[in-house]
Write an enzyme that holds these catalytic residues in place. Structure first.
Site, PDB file in Angstrom:
ATOM      1  N   HIS A  72       0.800  -1.081   0.026  1.00  0.00           N
ATOM      2  CA  HIS A  72      -0.031  -0.099  -0.038  1.00  0.00           C
ATOM      3  C   HIS A  72       0.804   1.186  -0.071  1.00  0.00           C
ATOM      4  CE1 HIS A  72      -3.717  -1.942   1.906  1.00  0.00           C
ATOM      5  NE2 HIS A  72      -3.503  -2.710   0.863  1.00  0.00           N
ATOM      6  N   TYR A 201      -9.820   4.794   6.926  1.00  0.00           N
ATOM      7  CA  TYR A 201     -10.352   5.024   8.370  1.00  0.00           C
ATOM      8  C   TYR A 201     -11.442   6.023   8.156  1.00  0.00           C
ATOM      9  CZ  TYR A 201      -6.230   2.902   9.871  1.00  0.00           C
ATOM     10  OH  TYR A 201      -5.011   2.068  10.005  1.00  0.00           O
ATOM     11  N   PRO A 293      -5.912  -1.029  18.073  1.00  0.00           N
ATOM     12  CA  PRO A 293      -5.535  -1.261  16.460  1.00  0.00           C
ATOM     13  C   PRO A 293      -5.775  -0.346  15.665  1.00  0.00           C
ATOM     14  CG  PRO A 293      -7.659  -2.391  17.452  1.00  0.00           C
ATOM     15  CD  PRO A 293      -7.177  -1.438  18.541  1.00  0.00           C
ATOM     16  N   LYS A 297      -0.554  -1.223  14.885  1.00  0.00           N
ATOM     17  CA  LYS A 297       0.814  -1.218  15.385  1.00  0.00           C
ATOM     18  C   LYS A 297       1.080  -2.371  16.170  1.00  0.00           C
ATOM     19  CE  LYS A 297       1.964   2.285  13.202  1.00  0.00           C
ATOM     20  NZ  LYS A 297       2.877   1.955  12.062  1.00  0.00           N
ATOM     21  N   TYR A 384       2.797   6.099  10.101  1.00  0.00           N
ATOM     22  CA  TYR A 384       1.969   4.783   9.657  1.00  0.00           C
ATOM     23  C   TYR A 384       3.035   3.783   9.100  1.00  0.00           C
ATOM     24  CZ  TYR A 384      -2.237   2.097   8.211  1.00  0.00           C
ATOM     25  OH  TYR A 384      -3.167   1.281   7.987  1.00  0.00           O
TER      26      TYR A 384
HETATM   27  P1  FAS Z   1      -0.231 -12.973  21.288  1.00  0.00           P
HETATM   28  O1  FAS Z   1      -1.340 -12.380  22.270  1.00  0.00           O
HETATM   29  O2  FAS Z   1      -0.522 -12.890  19.813  1.00  0.00           O
HETATM   30  O3  FAS Z   1       0.462 -14.359  21.658  1.00  0.00           O
HETATM   31  C1  FAS Z   1       0.524 -14.646  22.948  1.00  0.00           C
HETATM   32  C2  FAS Z   1       0.649 -16.085  22.927  1.00  0.00           C
HETATM   33  O4  FAS Z   1       1.030 -16.735  24.214  1.00  0.00           O
HETATM   34  C3  FAS Z   1      -0.648 -16.907  22.545  1.00  0.00           C
HETATM   35  O5  FAS Z   1      -0.718 -17.986  21.598  1.00  0.00           O
HETATM   36  C4  FAS Z   1      -1.108 -17.274  24.051  1.00  0.00           C
HETATM   37  O6  FAS Z   1      -2.115 -18.584  23.874  1.00  0.00           O
HETATM   38  C5  FAS Z   1       0.016 -17.688  24.693  1.00  0.00           C
HETATM   39  N1  FAS Z   1      -0.207 -17.806  26.183  1.00  0.00           N
HETATM   40  C6  FAS Z   1      -0.708 -16.723  26.802  1.00  0.00           C
HETATM   41  N2  FAS Z   1      -0.608 -16.986  28.113  1.00  0.00           N
HETATM   42  C7  FAS Z   1       0.412 -18.045  28.256  1.00  0.00           C
HETATM   43  C8  FAS Z   1       0.877 -19.098  29.347  1.00  0.00           C
HETATM   44  N3  FAS Z   1       0.513 -18.913  30.534  1.00  0.00           N
HETATM   45  N4  FAS Z   1       1.739 -20.084  29.044  1.00  0.00           N
HETATM   46  C9  FAS Z   1       1.888 -20.367  27.648  1.00  0.00           C
HETATM   47  N5  FAS Z   1       1.431 -19.464  26.725  1.00  0.00           N
HETATM   48  C10 FAS Z   1       0.579 -18.509  26.862  1.00  0.00           C
HETATM   49  N6  FAS Z   1      -3.144  -5.693  15.889  1.00  0.00           N
HETATM   50  C11 FAS Z   1      -3.203  -4.907  15.109  1.00  0.00           C
HETATM   51  O7  FAS Z   1      -2.133  -4.403  14.515  1.00  0.00           O
HETATM   52  N7  FAS Z   1      -4.206  -4.773  14.108  1.00  0.00           N
HETATM   53  C12 FAS Z   1      -5.383  -5.318  14.468  1.00  0.00           C
HETATM   54  O8  FAS Z   1      -6.271  -5.438  14.012  1.00  0.00           O
HETATM   55  C13 FAS Z   1      -5.544  -6.137  15.707  1.00  0.00           C
HETATM   56  N8  FAS Z   1      -6.403  -6.942  16.150  1.00  0.00           N
HETATM   57  C14 FAS Z   1      -6.764  -7.508  17.410  1.00  0.00           C
HETATM   58  C15 FAS Z   1      -7.612  -8.187  17.808  1.00  0.00           C
HETATM   59  C16 FAS Z   1      -7.698  -9.041  19.214  1.00  0.00           C
HETATM   60  C17 FAS Z   1      -8.894  -9.607  19.606  1.00  0.00           C
HETATM   61  C18 FAS Z   1      -6.650  -8.965  19.802  1.00  0.00           C
HETATM   62  C19 FAS Z   1      -6.327  -9.676  21.062  1.00  0.00           C
HETATM   63  C20 FAS Z   1      -5.346  -8.468  19.448  1.00  0.00           C
HETATM   64  C21 FAS Z   1      -5.306  -7.631  18.179  1.00  0.00           C
HETATM   65  N9  FAS Z   1      -4.285  -7.011  17.772  1.00  0.00           N
HETATM   66  C22 FAS Z   1      -4.003  -6.282  16.549  1.00  0.00           C
HETATM   67  C23 FAS Z   1      -3.025  -6.782  18.470  1.00  0.00           C
HETATM   68  C24 FAS Z   1      -2.254  -8.573  18.160  1.00  0.00           C
HETATM   69  O9  FAS Z   1      -2.085  -8.325  16.624  1.00  0.00           O
HETATM   70  C25 FAS Z   1      -1.188  -8.339  18.710  1.00  0.00           C
HETATM   71  O10 FAS Z   1      -0.478  -6.966  19.085  1.00  0.00           O
HETATM   72  C26 FAS Z   1      -0.135  -9.352  18.476  1.00  0.00           C
HETATM   73  O11 FAS Z   1      -1.067 -10.626  18.552  1.00  0.00           O
HETATM   74  C27 FAS Z   1       0.990  -9.301  19.606  1.00  0.00           C
HETATM   75  O12 FAS Z   1       1.518 -10.711  19.440  1.00  0.00           O
HETATM   76  P2  FAS Z   1       2.092 -11.638  20.681  1.00  0.00           P
HETATM   77  O13 FAS Z   1       2.900 -10.335  21.426  1.00  0.00           O
HETATM   78  O14 FAS Z   1       2.808 -12.395  20.126  1.00  0.00           O
HETATM   79  O15 FAS Z   1       0.965 -11.806  21.417  1.00  0.00           O
HETATM   80  C1  PHB Z   2      -6.609  -5.135   9.571  1.00  0.00           C
HETATM   81  O1  PHB Z   2      -6.397  -5.435   8.318  1.00  0.00           O
HETATM   82  O2  PHB Z   2      -7.061  -6.041  10.403  1.00  0.00           O
HETATM   83  C2  PHB Z   2      -6.463  -3.709  10.186  1.00  0.00           C
HETATM   84  C3  PHB Z   2      -5.926  -2.857   9.236  1.00  0.00           C
HETATM   85  C4  PHB Z   2      -5.516  -1.726   9.667  1.00  0.00           C
HETATM   86  C5  PHB Z   2      -5.750  -1.483  11.310  1.00  0.00           C
HETATM   87  C6  PHB Z   2      -6.212  -2.201  12.000  1.00  0.00           C
HETATM   88  C7  PHB Z   2      -6.484  -3.657  11.791  1.00  0.00           C
HETATM   89  O3  PHB Z   2      -5.489   0.040  11.683  1.00  0.00           O
END
Ligand code: FAS
Ligand code: PHB
Length: 389
Positions: A72, A201, A293, A297, A384
């Site tokens: 993009h 957005y 989100p 980031k 961004y």
């Molecule tokens: P994660 O949370 O991805 O991974 C942590 C891992 O640790 C998981 O697999 C979990 O099962 C494991 N774990 C937890 N406790 C444990 C324990 N006690 N023992 C062993 N394992 C354990 N970011 C964006 O940029 N855009 C988005 O649109 C976006 N949407 C999101 C929607 C949701 C519902 C959530 C929760 C997050 C979203 N995020 C988004 C943020 C997301 O992308 C995180 O920043 C990203 O997953 C971070 O990655 P990790 O730090 O690896 O953590």
């Molecule tokens: C997504 O593609 O899931 C997405 C893109 C931009 C954002 C958040 C989520 O700021």
């Protein structure tokens, strides 16, 4: 068992770190409480900064990303149904972001690790981290009813916001900062042609909407919803009707709808834990910080943490440089706070959540300035695409 590094969590940060350490010959094990299928079924982020793409390349896990990722060159702000493009490449000497789902990143990292026989224990329950404030840390976990102990040099807490690692740090040793936003995001995934070729957005009197994608045939859309709303309150038709009412007319007209593959509501918070290192324990990703989100980031900050943590681990294990561990926290937090600011700022600018008419006029003035001044556009663009490492 003994490993040089125990990584708790097999999300993107844990898998990326484990892979980079494997390539460096650092003996490590990843402990994950869920099944691999559960981890791979998560639908989360969708936009990768170039620094994240480069790290996935270093991990040798970028074959599909190179083939399927969509670059993009702009992002779009649509206020009151008028869409304004913010040139990313134009204001950052050619930098871009890449649309490629976190789900796919996680799968690609799992595939390369599994192909190399990397040590990952899924369904590892009751993970406990011990003596990380001393010189002989160890981790215990239960697998199939048997308790295992792993002695190690370092522990990487990559276990997300609800993980055990940050919770194991004494309250006297940690400072947390948190802001919870008074709304959530209702997300929908559908096999429909994306309504826009780059991320949009939208801010209208009805609330925020986001147009994104996973491919040119799979769309990812969000609408701002009440913080206590429930997915079951939203039929697909109800989502599409509301989503369409928040789009500029030409996009509303062109919107292709279809059955949802996934629908979920995510809360929005800003959160930072300081420092990110406690003795032989280092925290990365959502275990240490969470961003709304809006700025796309969360995943990208997790990746930059791993970039810094990798340097610290090699500095400590290969150069016996204890200061490298402290350096990790300082370097990571510098980028974390600047990225928290951008995510907080873009969330406030694009969402409607208070009826104060002055606040609304300030947002309109902010948008007018940011989109009509080179300096304003450059500020948005350079944040961004991702700040330099
Ligand atoms: P994660 O949370 O991805 O991974 C942590 C891992 O640790 C998981 O697999 C979990 O099962 C494991 N774990 C937890 N406790 C444990 C324990 N006690 N023992 C062993 N394992 C354990 N970011 C964006 O940029 N855009 C988005 O649109 C976006 N949407 C999101 C929607 C949701 C519902 C959530 C929760 C997050 C979203 N995020 C988004 C943020 C997301 O992308 C995180 O920043 C990203 O997953 C971070 O990655 P990790 O730090 O690896 O953590
Ligand atoms: C997504 O593609 O899931 C997405 C893109 C931009 C954002 C958040 C989520 O700021």
């Amino acid at each position: 068992m003994r490993k040089q590094v125990v990584i708790v969590g097999a999300g993107p940060s844990g898998l990326l770190l484990g892979r980079l350490l494997d390539l460096a010959g650092i003996d490590n094990i990843v402990l994950e409480r869920q099944t691999q299928d559960y981890v791979l079924a998560r639908i989360r982020a969708g936009i990768l900064e170039q620094t994240t793409v480069d790290l996935i390349h270093r991990a040798g896990a970028d074959t599909r990303l190179n083939a399927e990722g969509i670059r993009h060159h702009a992002m779009h702000l649509a206020f009151d149904y008028k869409s304004i493009a913010i040139g990313l490449s134009e204001h950052t000497n050619g930098k871009v972001v890449t649309a490629y789902g976190q789900t796919e990143v996680t799968r690609d990292l799992c595939d390369v690790r599994d192909a190399e026989g990397s040590a990952t224990v899924y369904e590892a329950s009751n993970v406990e981290i011990n003596d990380f404030d001393g010189d002989s840390p160890y981790v215990t976990y239960v697998k199939d009813g048997t308790t295992h102990r792993v002695d190690c040099d370092l522990i990487a807490g990559c276990d997300g916001y609800h993980g055990v690692c940050r919770q194991s740090v004494p309250l006297s040793a940690i400072t947390t900062y948190e802001k919870i936003y008074p709304f959530g995001w209702l997300g929908l995934l559908s096999d429909t042609k994306p309504v826009a070729k780059e991320v949009v957005y939208a801010n209208t009197a009805r609330g925020f909407a986001l147009c994104s994608m996973r491919s040119m045939t799979r769309s990812r859309y969000y609408i701002q919803c009440d913080v206590d709303d429930k997915v079951e309150n939203w039929s697909d038709d109800a989502f599409w009707d509301e989503f369409r009412l928040r789009l500029p007319p030409e996009m509303a007209e062109a919107l292709e709808t279809g059955p949802s593959i996934e629908k979920s509501i995510a809360p929005l918070r800003s959160f930072v834990a300081e420092p990110m290192r406690f003795g032989r324990l280092m925290l990365a990703g959502d275990a240490a910080h969470v961003v709304p989100p809006t700025g796309a980031k969360g995943l990208n900050l997790a990746a930059s943490d791993i970039h810094y943590m990798y340097d610290a681990i090699l500095g400590f294990l290969e150069d016996h440089d204890a200061a490298a561990l402290d350096e990790y926290s300082r370097r990571a937090l510098d980028r974390v706070w600047k990225t928290e600011r951008f995510s907080w700022w873009l969330t406030n600018l694009t969402h409607r959540f208070n009826d104060d008419p002055f606040e609304q006029r300030m947002k309109e003035a902010e948008l007018a300035y940011v989109t009509t001044s080179d300096a304003g556009r450059q500020m948005v663009a350079e944040n961004y695409v991702g700040l330099p490492l």
